[in-house]
Scaffold this motif. Structure first.
Motif: not given
Length: 219
Positions: A160-177
């Motif tokens: 759930s958390y990673l899906n939200t980050l993917a939507l916010q970054n418009d990418s399936t690859e990202f850094d979390i804070p």
């Protein structure tokens, strides 16, 4: 204080140099420096200030009397904290604000800013408008956290958390804070259980992760 830096911060959006200078003077602006893990604001206090992160980052968390820690949010450069408590002057803080790393914080004293029935300054409306927009966005983010912590299984919370980050970054690859411990605290999980589940998800080809970097894999 470098006004050009402040103009890039959402709270000061749309303000002229003079309006920002007048605002800083009226709200008794001060810049404070903190080292990693320093407590900036304590739970139970009534600081009456809005904090703005000029450099570094801070973590908003709650420690209960039994030693349980819950991370509520992470505030990066340009972000605000404690604005709700600053405006609701008689309400004590229920959270601590901790320096996530060495940081510089601009503190604005907001006492009485809502008491006047008529605006006396050209920056009043812009300030309150920007503050409302920022607060609304933060409320959405806090509501989003409830979606991440409500699932019963560890995997469901992580996804759930990673899906939200993917939507916010418009990418399936990202850094979390967050680091691993902070992510566990944010999702209300034990760190060892979280690490074990992330390891399983990597083996099953669902994610790739190294430290705070994640890549979501799809069939």
């Amino acid at each position: 204080m470098d006004i050009t830096i402040l103009q890039r911060i959402p709270l000061f959006r749309g303000m002229t140099d003079k309006e920002i200078q007048d605002l800083l003077k009226s709200l008794n602006a001060q810049i404070q420096s903190y080292e990693k893990n320093d407590i900036i604001l304590h739970a139970g206090s009534k600081p009456g200030v809005i904090g703005i992160v000029l450099s570094g980052s801070v973590t908003i968390l709650s420690d209960d009397i039994w030693g349980n820690r819950t991370i509520l949010s992470h505030v990066e450069k340009g972000g605000l904290f404690a604005e709700a408590y600053a405006l609701l002057e008689d309400v004590p803080m229920l959270v601590d604000v901790i320096a996530n790393e060495d940081c510089s914080i601009l503190l604005l004293k907001t006492k009485g800013i809502l008491s006047s029935s008529e605006s006396q300054n050209s920056w009043d409306y812009k300030f309150l408008r920007n503050l409302l927009l920022i607060s609304s966005k933060k409320n959405l983010n806090l509501s989003g956290r409830s979606f991440h912590t409500s699932p019963k299984t560890i995997r469901e919370r992580v996804m759930s958390y990673l899906n939200t980050l993917a939507l916010q970054n418009d990418s399936t690859e990202f850094d979390i804070p967050f680091d691993r411990q902070q992510l566990a605290d944010y999702l209300n999980l034990e760190r060892s259980a979280l690490s074990k589940e992330l390891g399983k998800m990597q083996k099953e080809g669902i994610i790739e992760t190294k430290k705070s970097h994640f890549k979501l894999l799809t069939p």
